[in-house]
Scaffold this motif. Structure first.
Motif, short mmCIF file in Angstrom:
data_model
loop_
_atom_site.label_atom_id
_atom_site.label_comp_id
_atom_site.label_asym_id
_atom_site.label_seq_id
_atom_site.Cartn_x
_atom_site.Cartn_y
_atom_site.Cartn_z
N VAL A 55 32.76 44.91 41.31
CA VAL A 55 32.28 44.23 42.53
C VAL A 55 31.51 42.98 42.14
N ASP A 56 31.57 41.98 42.99
CA ASP A 56 30.72 40.80 42.80
C ASP A 56 30.13 40.42 44.14
N LYS A 57 28.86 40.00 44.11
CA LYS A 57 28.21 39.69 45.39
C LYS A 57 28.75 38.39 45.99
N VAL A 64 26.94 32.09 36.50
CA VAL A 64 26.56 31.25 35.35
C VAL A 64 27.81 30.79 34.58
N THR A 65 28.81 31.68 34.50
CA THR A 65 30.03 31.34 33.75
C THR A 65 30.72 30.11 34.32
N CYS A 66 30.53 29.87 35.60
CA CYS A 66 31.20 28.72 36.23
C CYS A 66 30.50 27.40 35.88
N THR A 68 29.06 26.76 32.69
CA THR A 68 28.91 26.66 31.25
C THR A 68 29.57 25.36 30.74
N THR A 69 29.43 25.10 29.44
CA THR A 69 30.22 23.99 28.86
C THR A 69 31.53 24.52 28.25
N GLY A 70 31.68 25.85 28.19
CA GLY A 70 32.99 26.42 27.82
C GLY A 70 33.41 26.21 26.38
N LYS A 71 32.44 26.25 25.45
CA LYS A 71 32.82 26.18 24.03
C LYS A 71 32.98 27.59 23.50
N LEU A 72 33.98 27.78 22.68
CA LEU A 72 34.17 29.07 21.99
C LEU A 72 33.90 28.80 20.52
N LYS A 320 21.51 27.84 33.85
CA LYS A 320 20.43 28.54 33.14
C LYS A 320 21.01 29.75 32.44
N ASP A 321 20.37 30.13 31.34
CA ASP A 321 20.82 31.35 30.67
C ASP A 321 19.60 32.09 30.14
N ILE A 322 19.84 33.32 29.71
CA ILE A 322 18.74 34.19 29.28
C ILE A 322 18.60 34.12 27.77
N GLY A 350 27.46 32.74 25.81
CA GLY A 350 28.07 33.88 26.50
C GLY A 350 29.59 33.88 26.50
N MET A 351 30.22 32.75 26.14
CA MET A 351 31.70 32.79 26.10
C MET A 351 32.13 33.75 24.99
N THR A 352 31.47 33.66 23.85
CA THR A 352 31.77 34.61 22.78
C THR A 352 31.09 35.95 23.04
C1 LIG Z 1 23.94 24.87 30.27
C2 LIG Z 1 24.67 26.02 29.67
C3 LIG Z 1 25.80 25.79 28.90
C4 LIG Z 1 26.47 26.87 28.31
N1 LIG Z 1 27.55 26.61 27.52
C5 LIG Z 1 28.11 27.63 26.82
C6 LIG Z 1 29.17 27.37 25.90
O1 LIG Z 1 29.62 26.24 25.74
N2 LIG Z 1 29.67 28.42 25.21
C7 LIG Z 1 29.17 29.69 25.34
O2 LIG Z 1 29.60 30.58 24.62
N3 LIG Z 1 28.21 29.95 26.26
C8 LIG Z 1 27.66 28.97 26.99
N4 LIG Z 1 26.67 29.23 27.89
C9 LIG Z 1 26.29 30.62 28.18
C10 LIG Z 1 27.23 31.30 29.18
O3 LIG Z 1 27.59 30.41 30.20
C11 LIG Z 1 26.58 32.55 29.79
O4 LIG Z 1 25.92 33.29 28.81
C12 LIG Z 1 27.63 33.45 30.44
O5 LIG Z 1 28.40 32.67 31.33
C13 LIG Z 1 26.99 34.60 31.20
O6 LIG Z 1 28.03 35.35 31.76
P1 LIG Z 1 27.74 36.65 32.62
O7 LIG Z 1 29.03 37.31 32.89
O8 LIG Z 1 26.69 37.45 31.95
O9 LIG Z 1 27.05 36.11 33.95
P2 LIG Z 1 27.68 35.48 35.29
O10 LIG Z 1 28.81 34.59 35.00
O11 LIG Z 1 26.54 34.91 36.06
O12 LIG Z 1 28.25 36.74 36.05
C14 LIG Z 1 27.40 37.66 36.71
C15 LIG Z 1 28.02 37.99 38.06
O13 LIG Z 1 27.29 39.09 38.64
C16 LIG Z 1 27.24 38.91 40.02
N5 LIG Z 1 26.12 39.71 40.55
C17 LIG Z 1 24.80 39.54 40.30
N6 LIG Z 1 24.06 40.46 40.97
C18 LIG Z 1 24.95 41.22 41.66
C19 LIG Z 1 24.80 42.32 42.57
N7 LIG Z 1 23.59 42.81 42.89
N8 LIG Z 1 25.92 42.87 43.10
C20 LIG Z 1 27.15 42.38 42.79
N9 LIG Z 1 27.33 41.33 41.96
C21 LIG Z 1 26.25 40.75 41.40
C22 LIG Z 1 27.07 37.41 40.20
O14 LIG Z 1 27.48 36.98 41.48
C23 LIG Z 1 27.91 36.84 39.06
O15 LIG Z 1 29.22 36.47 39.48
C24 LIG Z 1 25.99 28.18 28.51
C25 LIG Z 1 24.87 28.41 29.29
C26 LIG Z 1 24.20 27.35 29.86
C27 LIG Z 1 22.98 27.60 30.66
#
Ligand SMILES: Cc1cc2nc3c(=O)[nH]c(=O)nc-3n(C[C@H](O)[C@H](O)[C@H](O)COP(=O)(O)OP(=O)(O)OC[C@H]3O[C@@H](n4cnc5c(N)ncnc54)[C@H](O)[C@@H]3O)c2cc1C
Length: 489
Positions: A55-57, A64-66, A68-72, A320-322, A350-352
């Motif tokens: 499920v996704d809200k 956050v994935t949308c 990113t800069t998308g480097k692997l 933003k990221d953690i 987070g891509m990797t």
């Molecule tokens: C500026 C920037 C650049 C980056 N560039 C890179 C890069 O080049 N290469 C790389 O490896 N990483 C990169 N990263 C890191 C990477 O983008 C993230 O670590 C990664 O996308 C996190 O993915 P996720 O699946 O954890 O989170 P998300 O993509 O945020 O997915 C979490 C999902 O959970 C859903 N959700 C949340 N709460 C609930 C709820 N209560 N009920 C249902 N759904 C919920 C949200 O809607 C969301 O869709 C970058 C980060 C930043 C900040």
């Protein structure tokens, strides 16, 4: 406005959005969150004979994935030096291996499933003008770990710097095209996906999780928290183990497609890559990364970015990221029963890490061996990183709470934002270009921080833990699960 205030990846639209949950269901595994972590986990549970639902809200792949800069890549600033410092050199080697495995995993999936997601092999550079020692240290460590690298003082686009190096076998891709394809593969293989379905509470009784959404309840034996930042404090207390890093990105058209990506080791970070569409080549340029609790002037950060290279952006956005206190992500069970699992804390990689998290989490559920379970265990014991960075986690958010509450520096807000007290509550009013007022409570429901207005993306952003709300107060991103819409009664 000349630019689009969305990420360049947002132009990739889904063919079909899944319906929201409309009844109560029972599954073996519930995955909460459809970013790279959640969808990768779902993918590895295909053919498992388990009943799986995600499920996704919001819509999948819109978090956050949308943005990113998308480097692997496995060349991730000086993260290996940090892992070696906090955990020892053998763990740094394991972390490096996990990132290389993640890249190979994504490549293998793309090939096997014939996914068209603009995957391109590029060289990755790390460079700096002032942190030469840090670069040398990372380089020495990579040398020790037998990584083939080459020193460099110029990027392929001619930019010179004092010290740096590069590796060749790394990639860039279109993260959202990749995730849309993974979603369709999951749907075709009996994984149920419900979009616009928010989990608002999780209860555990008699070895079953009861996860309540606004439109139905899901009972599950396993729950995977792939939600980036969970809305709850207990269990796990994530705010004590992490900080939030915020960055600003623009994409602008350039004349040629350069085959490299690069990142600085010094702060504030500069990062770049290129992206070729059917008819244009873009440079993605990121700068001004900072702990979101110490710098509040979004206006200035976006202005700095807009001016870089004198290039007007076609897309402008923030993300933003953690950042974890001990430089390693949290992937694995967080409870005693080993049935409540998390994948988060990717330190902006987070891509990797999200991809390898999908494999690790599914292996744990399927009772399969995985050599990275121990490395990323969220229950890992106390270490140097946890000890020295705990005061930073607590101190910076405490400081942000105080600063944003007692001194609303005008420079942080545009002129069309004002603050008032109504019926004893602090409210914020944003007046749009049609003179319509949008009123919200100026407090984050998560841990009560005051909010800052992001005038480019038109959102209320929480500096403490990264919650975001639209101008009418609807929550867009966690940890807050609640809206801040003002009610006049
Ligand atoms: C500026 C920037 C650049 C980056 N560039 C890179 C890069 O080049 N290469 C790389 O490896 N990483 C990169 N990263 C890191 C990477 O983008 C993230 O670590 C990664 O996308 C996190 O993915 P996720 O699946 O954890 O989170 P998300 O993509 O945020 O997915 C979490 C999902 O959970 C859903 N959700 C949340 N709460 C609930 C709820 N209560 N009920 C249902 N759904 C919920 C949200 O809607 C969301 O869709 C970058 C980060 C930043 C900040």
């Amino acid at each position: 406005m000349k630019y689009k205030n969305i990420s360049i990846w947002s132009d990739a639209k889904q063919e079909n959005v899944c319906e929201n949950l409309s009844s109560n269901i029972d599954v073996d595994v519930l995955i909460i969150g459809g970013g790279i972590t959640g969808l990768s986990t779902a993918y590895h549970l295909i053919n498992s004979n388990l009943k799986v639902c995600l499920v996704d809200k919001n819509e999948i792949a819109s978090g956050v994935t949308c943005r990113t800069t998308g480097k692997l890549t496995y060349l991730q600033e000086n993260i290996l030096s940090k892992v070696a410092k906090y955990h020892g050199i053998s763990k740094a080697k394991d972390y490096l291996d996990s990132q290389i495995d993640a890249i190979n995993l994504v490549k293998a999936i793309i090939t096997k499933e014939n996914i068209s997601c603009d995957l391109q092999e590029v060289s990755s550079y790390i460079f700096s003008n002032d942190k030469v020692n840090k670069i040398k240290k990372e380089m020495d460590l990579l040398n020790k770990l037998n990584v083939k690298l080459e020193p460099a003082t110029t990027l392929p686009n001619g930019k010179c710097f004092n010290y740096g190096f590069f590796v060749k076998d790394t990639y860039v891709f279109h993260p959202i095209k990749y995730l849309h394809a993974i979603k369709n593969i999951c749907l075709n293989n009996n994984i149920n996906i419900y979009e616009n379905t928010k989990v608002i509470s999780i209860n555990y009784e008699n070895s079953i999780y009861e996860c309540v959404t606004e439109t139905g309840t899901i009972k599950a034996k396993y729950v995977v928290l792939a939600m980036h930042y969970p809305y709850f404090l207990f269990p796990f207390l994530l705010p004590l183990k992490t900080t939030i890093e915020k960055s600003y990105i623009k994409a602008y058209e350039v004349s040629c497609d350069n085959k490299f990506s690069a990142i600085t080791i010094s702060k504030p970070t500069i990062s770049m890559r290129f992206h070729q569409t059917k008819d244009k080549c873009y440079q993605l340029y990121l700068n001004n990364s900072h702990n979101s609790c110490v710098k509040f002037n979004d206006k200035e950060c976006f202005k700095d970015l807009t001016n870089v290279n004198n290039q007007e952006p076609e897309y402008l956005w923030s993300n933003k990221d953690i950042i974890t206190n001990d430089a390693l992500p949290f992937i694995g069970p967080i409870d005693d029963t080993n049935t409540l699992l998390i994948g988060t804390g990717y330190n902006t990689w987070g891509m990797t890490n999200g991809s390898i998290a999908g494999k690790i989490l599914s292996d744990i559920i399927l009772n399969k061996e995985n050599k990275y379970v121990k490395l990323f265990s969220p229950k890992r014991s106390l270490n140097l990183g946890k000890i020295i960075n705990l005061p930073v986690s607590i101190g910076s958010s405490a400081c942000a709470i105080v600063k944003t509450k007692i001194h609303k520096n005008k420079e942080w807000y545009p002129d069309n934002v004002r603050f008032e007290t109504r019926k004893g509550k602090n409210i914020a009013i944003y007046t749009d270009e049609n003179k319509k007022e949008h009123i919200v409570y100026n407090i984050c429901p998560h841990l009560k921080c005051s909010l800052l207005f992001n005038d480019v993306e038109k959102t209320w952003d929480c500096p403490c833990h990264g919650s975001r709300f639209d101008i009418d107060g609807n929550t867009i991103e966690g940890p807050s699960n609640y809206n801040i819409t003002y009610k006049d009664n």
